[in-house]
Motif scaffolding. Structure first.
Motif, PDB file in Angstrom:
ATOM      1  N   VAL A   1      -2.904  -8.430   4.089  1.00 34.84           N
ATOM      2  CA  VAL A   1      -2.133  -7.825   2.999  1.00 34.84           C
ATOM      3  C   VAL A   1      -2.789  -6.471   2.691  1.00 34.84           C
ATOM      4  CG1 VAL A   1      -3.410  -9.105   1.211  1.00 34.84           C
ATOM      5  CG2 VAL A   1      -1.184  -8.108   0.667  1.00 34.84           C
ATOM      6  N   ALA A   2      -1.961  -5.439   2.570  1.00 31.61           N
ATOM      7  CA  ALA A   2      -2.492  -4.081   2.385  1.00 31.61           C
ATOM      8  C   ALA A   2      -2.297  -3.623   0.950  1.00 31.61           C
ATOM      9  CB  ALA A   2      -1.804  -3.105   3.340  1.00 31.61           C
ATOM     10  N   ILE A   3      -3.351  -3.026   0.390  1.00 32.61           N
ATOM     11  CA  ILE A   3      -3.298  -2.426  -0.949  1.00 32.61           C
ATOM     12  C   ILE A   3      -3.788  -0.992  -0.844  1.00 32.61           C
ATOM     13  CG2 ILE A   3      -3.723  -4.604  -2.160  1.00 32.61           C
ATOM     14  CD1 ILE A   3      -6.708  -3.221  -2.442  1.00 32.61           C
TER      15      ILE A   3
ATOM     16  N   THR B   1       2.759  -0.789  -9.660  1.00 36.70           N
ATOM     17  CA  THR B   1       1.909  -1.226 -10.763  1.00 36.70           C
ATOM     18  C   THR B   1       0.468  -0.896 -10.398  1.00 36.70           C
ATOM     19  OG1 THR B   1       1.268  -3.025 -12.242  1.00 36.70           O
ATOM     20  CG2 THR B   1       1.659  -3.606  -9.947  1.00 36.70           C
ATOM     21  N   TRP B   2      -0.403  -0.938 -11.405  1.00 34.53           N
ATOM     22  CA  TRP B   2      -1.757  -0.387 -11.262  1.00 34.53           C
ATOM     23  C   TRP B   2      -2.734  -1.423 -11.781  1.00 34.53           C
ATOM     24  CZ3 TRP B   2      -3.996   3.496  -8.907  1.00 34.53           C
ATOM     25  CH2 TRP B   2      -5.091   4.191  -9.418  1.00 34.53           C
ATOM     26  N   LEU B   3      -3.578  -1.894 -10.895  1.00 37.58           N
ATOM     27  CA  LEU B   3      -4.564  -2.913 -11.271  1.00 37.58           C
ATOM     28  C   LEU B   3      -5.876  -2.274 -11.665  1.00 37.58           C
ATOM     29  CD1 LEU B   3      -4.382  -5.548  -8.361  1.00 37.58           C
ATOM     30  CD2 LEU B   3      -2.869  -5.264 -10.337  1.00 37.58           C
TER      31      LEU B   3
ATOM     32  N   ALA C   1       0.813  -1.225   0.000  1.00 35.12           N
ATOM     33  CA  ALA C   1       0.000   0.000   0.000  1.00 35.12           C
ATOM     34  C   ALA C   1       0.842   1.269   0.000  1.00 35.12           C
ATOM     35  CB  ALA C   1      -0.924   0.003   1.212  1.00 35.12           C
ATOM     36  N   GLY C   2       1.955   1.262   0.689  1.00 31.19           N
ATOM     37  CA  GLY C   2       2.748   2.481   0.844  1.00 31.19           C
ATOM     38  C   GLY C   2       3.578   2.778  -0.391  1.00 31.19           C
ATOM     39  N   GLY C   3       4.552   3.672  -0.211  1.00 31.34           N
ATOM     40  CA  GLY C   3       5.444   4.008  -1.314  1.00 31.34           C
ATOM     41  C   GLY C   3       6.868   4.072  -0.807  1.00 31.34           C
ATOM     42  N   LEU C   4       7.215   3.142   0.072  1.00 27.04           N
ATOM     43  CA  LEU C   4       8.535   3.186   0.690  1.00 27.04           C
ATOM     44  C   LEU C   4       9.578   2.494  -0.161  1.00 27.04           C
ATOM     45  CD1 LEU C   4       7.690   2.229   4.411  1.00 27.04           C
ATOM     46  CD2 LEU C   4       7.553   4.455   3.307  1.00 27.04           C
ATOM     47  N   PRO C   5      10.802   3.021  -0.203  1.00 27.67           N
ATOM     48  CA  PRO C   5      11.900   2.274  -0.808  1.00 27.67           C
ATOM     49  C   PRO C   5      12.238   1.055   0.047  1.00 27.67           C
ATOM     50  CG  PRO C   5      12.559   4.556  -0.301  1.00 27.67           C
ATOM     51  CD  PRO C   5      11.241   4.318   0.352  1.00 27.67           C
TER      52      PRO C   5
ATOM     53  N   GLY D   1     -12.449   5.695 -10.316  1.00 28.27           N
ATOM     54  CA  GLY D   1     -11.312   4.963  -9.782  1.00 28.27           C
ATOM     55  C   GLY D   1     -11.691   3.868  -8.812  1.00 28.27           C
ATOM     56  N   ASP D   2     -12.996   3.559  -8.730  1.00 26.32           N
ATOM     57  CA  ASP D   2     -13.423   2.592  -7.722  1.00 26.32           C
ATOM     58  C   ASP D   2     -13.065   1.160  -8.095  1.00 26.32           C
ATOM     59  OD1 ASP D   2     -15.248   3.674  -9.609  1.00 26.32           O
ATOM     60  OD2 ASP D   2     -16.817   2.353  -8.834  1.00 26.32           O
ATOM     61  N   ARG D   3     -12.558   0.946  -9.313  1.00 24.36           N
ATOM     62  CA  ARG D   3     -12.101  -0.412  -9.656  1.00 24.36           C
ATOM     63  C   ARG D   3     -10.590  -0.461  -9.875  1.00 24.36           C
ATOM     64  NH1 ARG D   3     -13.700  -2.524 -14.341  1.00 24.36           N
ATOM     65  NH2 ARG D   3     -14.670  -0.662 -15.229  1.00 24.36           N
ATOM     66  N   THR D   4      -9.878   0.562  -9.388  1.00 23.26           N
ATOM     67  CA  THR D   4      -8.427   0.590  -9.581  1.00 23.26           C
ATOM     68  C   THR D   4      -7.707   0.454  -8.246  1.00 23.26           C
ATOM     69  OG1 THR D   4      -8.448   2.992  -9.510  1.00 23.26           O
ATOM     70  CG2 THR D   4      -8.547   1.980 -11.682  1.00 23.26           C
ATOM     71  N   VAL D   5      -6.489  -0.072  -8.319  1.00 28.07           N
ATOM     72  CA  VAL D   5      -5.709  -0.393  -7.121  1.00 28.07           C
ATOM     73  C   VAL D   5      -4.240  -0.122  -7.422  1.00 28.07           C
ATOM     74  CG1 VAL D   5      -4.912  -2.291  -5.633  1.00 28.07           C
ATOM     75  CG2 VAL D   5      -7.306  -2.238  -6.401  1.00 28.07           C
ATOM     76  N   ARG D   6      -3.536   0.561  -6.498  1.00 31.96           N
ATOM     77  CA  ARG D   6      -2.097   0.731  -6.635  1.00 31.96           C
ATOM     78  C   ARG D   6      -1.383  -0.313  -5.797  1.00 31.96           C
ATOM     79  NH1 ARG D   6       1.334   5.743  -4.263  1.00 31.96           N
ATOM     80  NH2 ARG D   6       1.298   4.315  -2.483  1.00 31.96           N
ATOM     81  N   LEU D   7      -0.420  -0.987  -6.434  1.00 30.38           N
ATOM     82  CA  LEU D   7       0.416  -1.942  -5.700  1.00 30.38           C
ATOM     83  C   LEU D   7       1.871  -1.484  -5.753  1.00 30.38           C
ATOM     84  CD1 LEU D   7      -0.776  -5.505  -6.841  1.00 30.38           C
ATOM     85  CD2 LEU D   7      -1.575  -4.133  -4.902  1.00 30.38           C
TER      86      LEU D   7
END
Lengths: 408, 408
Positions: free
Chosen positions: A359-361, A337-339, A46-50, A373-379
């Motif tokens: 598991v967090a998304i 990536t973008w689901l 879910a996050g954007g950490l290196p 955007g209700d059917r999109t997910v960032r991984l």
């Protein structure tokens, strides 16, 4: 110890009157989600950490010792608003070496991470009601930063090659102050603008008053093929470019930069000074000393090798495990990536089901300024280990299967 | 290396449209003056720098080594917006020990120096045209920070014991959003609000919607007598207190903090996140580690001993050397004294004459939001050595004599 005289009439009766802008600033999903990920049993995409394994604490340590031993007083004293000159020279030099871009150190100002660039740009270009154009989906942190200045957002849909030019032309014609985008391995979609699309964007803006804000947070993290020309090289007078040491050095140092033409830089310096006088000079000197001697190309190659492997693993597992109808982007760099889920599915419901499976998304909704955007997910694939990606993708596939069953 | 395609139509034709707020933000005198002081032959009383001899680079070095050796990854990774909890706990603990103030670490957020506190307060409380009350003379950095939000300023004159209460009551009645002040050893005047005046300020605001912004940058740098009760203890629900490590540790680390009641803190967190996500976590961890073991009371006592000696020297030289009719404040702490020139004199002319003699002063004009101040001058006594103070005051006395000749 002092005597206190708390006023009886003061307790609990105070009514605070906040500005309207605070009510319109979205509270961050990421913030709430980073809290969730602190639970050790959660695997977080879910996050954007290196990947912290890509940091070099020993190298930073040696640089810190060198800085404090050599001229500690100058690293601890007030400093100039523009930032430490050797660091700005290094940034200009790297643009030259890496992209053939000619930038003067005078066009570079050091910020507290590239998030502050967005705040400074908002301050000097956005007034209440001004039109602010942004990719759809668009970077959440930019939406937050710009929202404080209460613009009207206009979104420009992204396709696989970048922003749709007709939509861009419409918002430019409507008088957008600037078009904000992330041309390399975008957050959240992973999409990179093609060379042709970059030319078309520059063409669409030529002769207008609309600026380009080119957020290049991920340009160094490129997995496949050579870099494309930055917008700055195509439209130097109208492009403000932002960069960050968070991805290649360390986000905890909060060091980013903005590249801007001289007339804009004048106002950026004023806004930066009113904000916080200058960025941490100790961290700037440590970074400059580190970068002067560290084999930075090898370090970046190491990071991109790790992240490429993570991407390949995540996408292979998606292909193996995800139900039919789920699609995803194949980023050529970056961290995401973008689901897209099949019709009838919900990313918020997936978030709940995934959290039950630890598991967090990140549901895609906060990346849209105009709903959807209700059917999109960032991984995110940079932070988790390969083992965690393996296990987390299995958990996610099971959570997905609740909604997206294969047709009987 | 990439091919560049600079657009011919793009060069030099761009018209940038900045927001009105940028035109109303004063460009800093201090900024221009810090440039002047870089000339090595100039003795500067113009800036607001600490004495670098009061820094402890060796102690900071050891703390940095400890932080990076022990858990370097956490010091280099993204972190929470509120700031490093042990540092916030140390701040709360020190208020308790030093002033008997009960503050929860949850009420403390770490900022990039206390300048950023002013920016965050402006964001959440000031809209265009809102009334913003400030001392007269008032801190220049606050005027700059608040100006970006385009308020109307209302000034409350200071006398030797603090703000004039009748003037304060008038601006409160007019609906001021907050009253900003520096109750301890004010910048620029060196004035400290008396205990009675603090009570009267709290009384004047009770039952109103006007908040207090209590900038306590200099509370630790007290030379004479015990500390007075902070406004926060007199009106806890309506007081936002700001603090800084710049004066007792090092300004280069850009670490300050804001203390705010929970409903306000909620919005401060949102504004801070949109600004720059969080402050440098490496610097925060280094400071927390340093403060956990360093004999901080002795360190502060050392600094105040040095600055007290500087103040005594500067004021004794003023009494010996300055022409009749020049008066000055006797600060009980902090870093500044405040001159008033006799009628007919000009601080801008003094600036020019002094610069010719290679001594820099700060004319008082930018500390006034409503004009005036043309016969006032701020002198800094913290940064120059005793030798430089001795020589600089002689130079300044000669420059003064050009305008303020003793009556024949």
């Amino acid at each position: 110890m002092l005597q206190h005289h708390p006023r009886i009439g003061d307790g609990g009766t105070m009514e605070y009157r906040f500005t309207p802008r605070m009510e319109r600033t979205p509270r961050s999903f990421i913030r709430e989600i980073l809290k969730v990920t602190e639970r050790p049993e959660v695997i977080s995409f879910a996050g954007g950490l290196p990947d912290p394994g890509c940091f070099d604490p020993a190298g930073i340590r040696d640089a810190a010792i060198g800085v404090l031993d050599e001229d500690g007083a100058s690293a601890l004293q007030y400093a100039t608003t523009e930032g430490f000159l050797p660091l700005r020279e290094w940034i200009a030099g790297r643009y030259k070496r890496r992209l053939g871009l000619s930038i003067s150190p005078d066009e570079v100002l050091i910020t507290n991470g590239s998030q502050q660039c967005l705040d400074l740009i908002g301050r000097i270009f956005l007034d209440r009601g001004d039109l602010c154009a942004i990719e759809r989906p668009g970077y959440l942190g930019a939406i937050q930063a710009f929202s404080l200045f209460e613009p009207e957002f206009a979104s420009v849909p992204l396709d696989d090659a970048g922003p749709e030019i007709e939509a861009l032309e419409r918002v430019v014609q409507a008088g957008a102050r600037f078009f904000y985008g992330v041309p390399n391995s975008q957050n959240p979609s992973g999409i990179t603008w093609s060379p042709e699309r970059r030319e078309a964007v520059a063409d669409a803006l030529e002769g207008t008053d609309t600026l380009i804000v080119e957020d290049d947070a991920y340009g160094e993290l490129r997995f496949d093929g050579p870099a494309h020309a930055p917008l700055r090289s195509l439209a130097p007078e109208r492009t403000l470019m932002t960069g960050s040491f968070s991805k290649v050095l360390a986000p905890g140092l909060r060091l980013g930069w903005i590249v801007a033409p001289a007339p804009v830089m004048h106002h950026i310096v004023t806004a930066k000074q009113a904000s916080d006088l200058h960025s941490n000079i100790f961290a700037q000197q440590v970074a400059a000393r580190y970068l002067a001697t560290a084999p930075i190309d090898e370090h970046v190659a190491m990071i991109t090798t790790v992240y490429r492997r993570h991407r390949d693993l995540m996408l292979a597992l998606a292909a193996d495990l995800f139900p039919e109808g789920v699609s995803w982007t194949r980023p050529d760099g970056g961290m995401f990536t973008w689901l897209t889920l099949p019709p009838g599915c919900s990313s918020l419901r997936l978030f709940d089901d995934a959290m039950k499976a630890n598991v967090a998304i990140l549901p895609g909704l906060p990346f849209y300024t105009d709903g959807g955007g209700d059917r999109t997910v960032r991984l995110n694939f940079s932070n988790a280990s390969e083992e965690a990606i393996e296990e987390g993708m299995h958990r996610l596939a099971r959570a997905l299967a609740v909604q997206a069953k294969p047709a009987p």
